[in-house]
Design a protein around this motif. Structure first.
Motif, PDB file in Angstrom:
ATOM      1  N   ASN A 163      -3.737  -1.649  -2.390  1.00  0.00           N
ATOM      2  CA  ASN A 163      -4.358  -1.006  -1.670  1.00  0.00           C
ATOM      3  C   ASN A 163      -3.860  -0.133  -0.531  1.00  0.00           C
ATOM      4  N   ALA A 164      -3.176   0.887  -0.982  1.00  0.00           N
ATOM      5  CA  ALA A 164      -2.598   1.633  -0.048  1.00  0.00           C
ATOM      6  C   ALA A 164      -3.571   2.391   0.966  1.00  0.00           C
ATOM      7  N   ALA A 165      -4.797   2.631   0.594  1.00  0.00           N
ATOM      8  CA  ALA A 165      -5.690   3.334   1.563  1.00  0.00           C
ATOM      9  C   ALA A 165      -6.340   2.322   2.455  1.00  0.00           C
ATOM     10  N   SER A 166      -6.435   1.148   2.353  1.00  0.00           N
ATOM     11  CA  SER A 166      -6.765   0.389   3.321  1.00  0.00           C
ATOM     12  C   SER A 166      -5.597  -0.033   4.190  1.00  0.00           C
ATOM     13  N   ILE A 167      -4.553  -0.307   3.719  1.00  0.00           N
ATOM     14  CA  ILE A 167      -3.290  -0.362   4.675  1.00  0.00           C
ATOM     15  C   ILE A 167      -3.057   0.675   5.485  1.00  0.00           C
ATOM     16  N   ARG A 168      -3.044   2.085   5.147  1.00  0.00           N
ATOM     17  CA  ARG A 168      -3.044   3.022   5.971  1.00  0.00           C
ATOM     18  C   ARG A 168      -4.241   3.250   6.925  1.00  0.00           C
ATOM     19  N   VAL A 169      -5.582   2.889   6.805  1.00  0.00           N
ATOM     20  CA  VAL A 169      -6.387   2.869   7.903  1.00  0.00           C
ATOM     21  C   VAL A 169      -6.290   2.036   8.861  1.00  0.00           C
ATOM     22  N   ALA A 170      -5.481   0.536   8.712  1.00  0.00           N
ATOM     23  CA  ALA A 170      -5.344  -0.264   9.601  1.00  0.00           C
ATOM     24  C   ALA A 170      -4.089   0.096  10.298  1.00  0.00           C
ATOM     25  N   GLN A 171      -3.088   0.495   9.835  1.00  0.00           N
ATOM     26  CA  GLN A 171      -1.895   1.266  10.502  1.00  0.00           C
ATOM     27  C   GLN A 171      -2.437   2.292  11.618  1.00  0.00           C
ATOM     28  N   ARG A 172      -3.318   3.028  10.771  1.00  0.00           N
ATOM     29  CA  ARG A 172      -3.483   4.368  11.753  1.00  0.00           C
ATOM     30  C   ARG A 172      -4.256   3.885  13.135  1.00  0.00           C
ATOM     31  N   LEU A 173      -5.257   2.815  12.856  1.00  0.00           N
ATOM     32  CA  LEU A 173      -5.877   2.256  14.169  1.00  0.00           C
ATOM     33  C   LEU A 173      -5.141   1.183  14.778  1.00  0.00           C
ATOM     34  N   GLY A 174      -3.898   1.160  14.734  1.00  0.00           N
ATOM     35  CA  GLY A 174      -2.999   0.291  15.646  1.00  0.00           C
ATOM     36  C   GLY A 174      -2.597  -0.998  15.122  1.00  0.00           C
ATOM     37  N   PHE A 175      -2.922  -1.366  13.997  1.00  0.00           N
ATOM     38  CA  PHE A 175      -2.519  -2.765  13.390  1.00  0.00           C
ATOM     39  C   PHE A 175      -1.182  -2.648  12.897  1.00  0.00           C
ATOM     40  N   ARG A 176      -0.454  -3.955  13.145  1.00  0.00           N
ATOM     41  CA  ARG A 176       0.868  -3.920  12.722  1.00  0.00           C
ATOM     42  C   ARG A 176       1.095  -4.977  11.700  1.00  0.00           C
ATOM     43  N   ASP A 177       2.043  -4.215  10.674  1.00  0.00           N
ATOM     44  CA  ASP A 177       2.375  -5.361   9.383  1.00  0.00           C
ATOM     45  C   ASP A 177       2.872  -6.332  10.057  1.00  0.00           C
ATOM     46  N   GLU A 178       2.559  -7.668   9.435  1.00  0.00           N
ATOM     47  CA  GLU A 178       3.211  -8.908  10.132  1.00  0.00           C
ATOM     48  C   GLU A 178       3.425  -9.822   8.707  1.00  0.00           C
ATOM     49  N   GLY A 179       3.371  -9.203   7.574  1.00  0.00           N
ATOM     50  CA  GLY A 179       3.824 -10.133   6.414  1.00  0.00           C
ATOM     51  C   GLY A 179       3.115  -9.897   5.060  1.00  0.00           C
ATOM     52  N   LEU A 180       3.564 -10.401   3.892  1.00  0.00           N
ATOM     53  CA  LEU A 180       3.197 -10.407   2.599  1.00  0.00           C
ATOM     54  C   LEU A 180       2.895 -12.015   2.376  1.00  0.00           C
ATOM     55  N   LEU A 181       1.689 -12.177   1.967  1.00  0.00           N
ATOM     56  CA  LEU A 181       1.334 -13.507   1.210  1.00  0.00           C
ATOM     57  C   LEU A 181       1.375 -13.416  -0.304  1.00  0.00           C
ATOM     58  N   ARG A 182       2.403 -13.889  -0.787  1.00  0.00           N
ATOM     59  CA  ARG A 182       2.543 -13.439  -2.211  1.00  0.00           C
ATOM     60  C   ARG A 182       1.702 -14.822  -3.044  1.00  0.00           C
ATOM     61  N   GLY A 212      -3.741 -12.266 -10.484  1.00  0.00           N
ATOM     62  CA  GLY A 212      -3.099 -12.557  -9.036  1.00  0.00           C
ATOM     63  C   GLY A 212      -3.038 -11.603  -8.426  1.00  0.00           C
ATOM     64  N   ARG A 213      -3.439 -11.860  -6.810  1.00  0.00           N
ATOM     65  CA  ARG A 213      -3.043 -10.919  -5.727  1.00  0.00           C
ATOM     66  C   ARG A 213      -2.033 -11.330  -4.848  1.00  0.00           C
ATOM     67  N   ASP A 214      -1.330 -10.284  -4.329  1.00  0.00           N
ATOM     68  CA  ASP A 214      -0.453 -10.579  -3.178  1.00  0.00           C
ATOM     69  C   ASP A 214      -1.144  -9.725  -1.907  1.00  0.00           C
ATOM     70  N   THR A 215      -1.160 -10.273  -0.836  1.00  0.00           N
ATOM     71  CA  THR A 215      -1.843  -9.770   0.360  1.00  0.00           C
ATOM     72  C   THR A 215      -1.041  -9.288   1.551  1.00  0.00           C
ATOM     73  N   VAL A 216      -1.190  -8.319   1.900  1.00  0.00           N
ATOM     74  CA  VAL A 216      -0.522  -7.692   3.285  1.00  0.00           C
ATOM     75  C   VAL A 216      -1.423  -8.267   4.396  1.00  0.00           C
ATOM     76  N   VAL A 217      -0.690  -8.762   5.279  1.00  0.00           N
ATOM     77  CA  VAL A 217      -1.437  -9.012   6.646  1.00  0.00           C
ATOM     78  C   VAL A 217      -0.889  -8.132   7.849  1.00  0.00           C
ATOM     79  N   LEU A 218      -1.974  -7.694   8.464  1.00  0.00           N
ATOM     80  CA  LEU A 218      -1.856  -6.785   9.552  1.00  0.00           C
ATOM     81  C   LEU A 218      -2.606  -7.374  10.627  1.00  0.00           C
ATOM     82  N   GLY A 219      -2.007  -7.247  11.907  1.00  0.00           N
ATOM     83  CA  GLY A 219      -2.750  -7.719  13.103  1.00  0.00           C
ATOM     84  C   GLY A 219      -2.716  -6.910  14.224  1.00  0.00           C
ATOM     85  N   LEU A 220      -3.787  -7.093  15.099  1.00  0.00           N
ATOM     86  CA  LEU A 220      -3.763  -6.245  16.568  1.00  0.00           C
ATOM     87  C   LEU A 220      -4.184  -7.055  17.539  1.00  0.00           C
TER      88      LEU A 220
END
Length: 241
Positions: A163-182, A212-220
């Motif tokens: 879900n590239a759109a969701s990831i872009r929204v978070a990154q744009r608003l300052g969230f940092r990539d923290e990992g991938l939950l496979r 099955g879904r992999d999940t990108v974790v972002l945090g602020l």
């Protein structure tokens, strides 16, 4: 009377922190918002392609979702997004229903929450709505309790890895990539529900139709917010068309 008087949320909510001159976030209620939201999304089942919930077959199904999540779980707060640049509507005296966002997995002990169940209705995409709604949630989350906020240390955002759109929204608003939950989630009957997963074969014995879904974790975190992200978000909220 506050629109949040009926909220079963673990933090008190000050409505003034969840509104500006263009967007307002208010408690999503079955009686005022469910019908309009269901009918606005029923023709777009792809809205739920990356989410564990939905699509909802009937309005009653969506009401049940609201009741089970927003009203039963004090860690959950489902918010209706109101676009105040639009005329008053049956859903709100100050504008038009533009979508839904939620705080969930909220902890008063660890002072953390997650923003998710993000739905911006199709007519309001690529406008000021999403940036302002998330920005208001972040302002409320990181404002000190003494000033009416939640006083949190961490806000999390998890997205389907595709879900590239969701990831872009978070990154744009300052969230940092923290990992991938496979293999983080299994969407039961995901094929039938139009869910999008990681595309890899499931283990032997999996039910037909599971995805099955992999999940990108972002945090602020609070120190990043105080260290400049707050100003960046405020500028984006003002600048967004």
């Amino acid at each position: 009377m506050s629109p949040f008087d009926d909220a079963n949320f673990c933090f008190p909510v000050q409505p003034g922190l969840l509104a500006n001159d263009r967007v307002k976030l208010t408690l999503m209620t079955p009686t005022r918002h469910a019908s309009a939201f269901f009918h606005a999304t029923s023709a777009h089942p792809d809205i739920y392609a990356h989410m564990p919930s939905g699509p909802f077959a009937t309005e009653a199904d969506f009401v049940t979702f609201l009741q089970q999540k927003a009203l039963a779980d004090p860690a959950f707060l489902i918010l209706a997004i109101i676009d105040k640049t639009q005329p008053p509507s049956a859903e709100d005296d100050e504008g038009a229903l533009a979508g839904m966002m939620s705080f969930f997995d909220t902890s008063t002990i660890h002072l953390s929450t997650e923003i998710g169940y993000v739905v911006t209705l199709p007519p309001f995409r690529r406008t000021h709505v999403t940036t302002n709604a998330v920005g208001l949630m972040l302002q409320y989350a990181f404002t000190a309790e003494a000033d009416g906020g939640m006083g949190l240390r961490r806000v999390q955002w998890k997205a389907n890895s595709v879900n590239a759109a969701s990831i872009r929204v978070a990154q744009r608003l300052g969230f940092r990539d923290e990992g991938l939950l496979r293999w983080h989630m299994v969407f039961r009957d995901g094929v039938q529900k139009g869910k999008v997963g990681n595309g890899r074969p499931l283990p032997k014995g999996s039910l037909d139709g599971d995805v099955g879904r992999d999940t990108v974790v972002l945090g602020l975190c609070w120190d990043e917010w105080e260290g400049g992200v707050r100003e960046t978000v405020s500028e984006l909220m003002v600048r967004t068309v």
